[in-house]
Design a protein around this motif. Structure first.
Motif: not given
Length: 177
Positions: A3-4, A57-62, A136-145, A150-157
């Motif tokens: 899912t995006s 490719a977009d993960l590397q650009k990010l 699938n993407k997991v963004l962790v903040g500076g506070n460890g949270q 996001w699912g696979a269809s969310t583009r890295p950029l």
């Protein structure tokens, strides 16, 4: 399937942060998330034979765009969905030849179920998120949270991802306790 729609997880106190995690690097040595303490980092479960593989490719650009500001990333090859090469050497070669990857990349790891890498178990415990597919993407903040998943269809950029990274990078680094 994927899912995006991002799952935005509310910020919580430091008591339930993810802590630091160590991933065995596909290049040798270890990737320790402690190096990004106080800064955001993205963990993406990847697979070299998936329809979403072009996201490398977009993960590397990010990574190239934000790494000088302290942003971290770990690509985690996994065969949980039966779409990864049989060996780390094949994965490393494929990514170098096709995508000129130099972002941190782990060896092949399990990302779901009882044998999942401790990072993915901790993400599940904190946010309820489990990868449902590759990329699938997991963004962790500076506070460890966990800030968002996001699912696979969310583009890295995508703006929804880059805006959160930029917002997190603009935050002061929290004191180490």
């Amino acid at each position: 399937m994927a899912t995006s729609i991002a799952t935005i997880v509310p910020r919580l106190g430091g008591a339930s942060d993810l802590g630091t995690h160590i991933f065995p690097s596909i290049y040798g040595g270890l990737i320790d998330t402690k190096q990004w303490q106080g800064k955001p980092y993205l963990v993406v479960n990847t697979a070299s034979q998936c329809a979403f593989t072009k996201q490398y490719a977009d993960l590397q650009k990010l990574y190239d765009t934000y790494r000088s500001a302290g942003f971290g990333m770990v690509a985690v090859p996994s065969d949980d969905f039966n779409q990864e090469f049989d060996s780390n050497a094949e994965i490393k070669s494929y990514c170098a030849l096709n995508y000129d990857i130099d972002m941190p990349m782990s060896e092949t790891l399990v990302v779901t179920g009882a044998q999942a890498h401790p990072f993915f178990k901790a993400v599940h415990a904190q946010s309820g998120f489990v990868p449902k597919w590759n990329f699938n993407k997991v963004l962790v903040g500076g506070n460890g949270q966990v800030l968002a998943t996001w699912g696979a269809s969310t583009r890295p950029l995508s703006q929804k991802l880059t805006r959160l990274i930029e917002a997190e990078l603009s935050q002061p680094i929290p004191p180490i306790q």
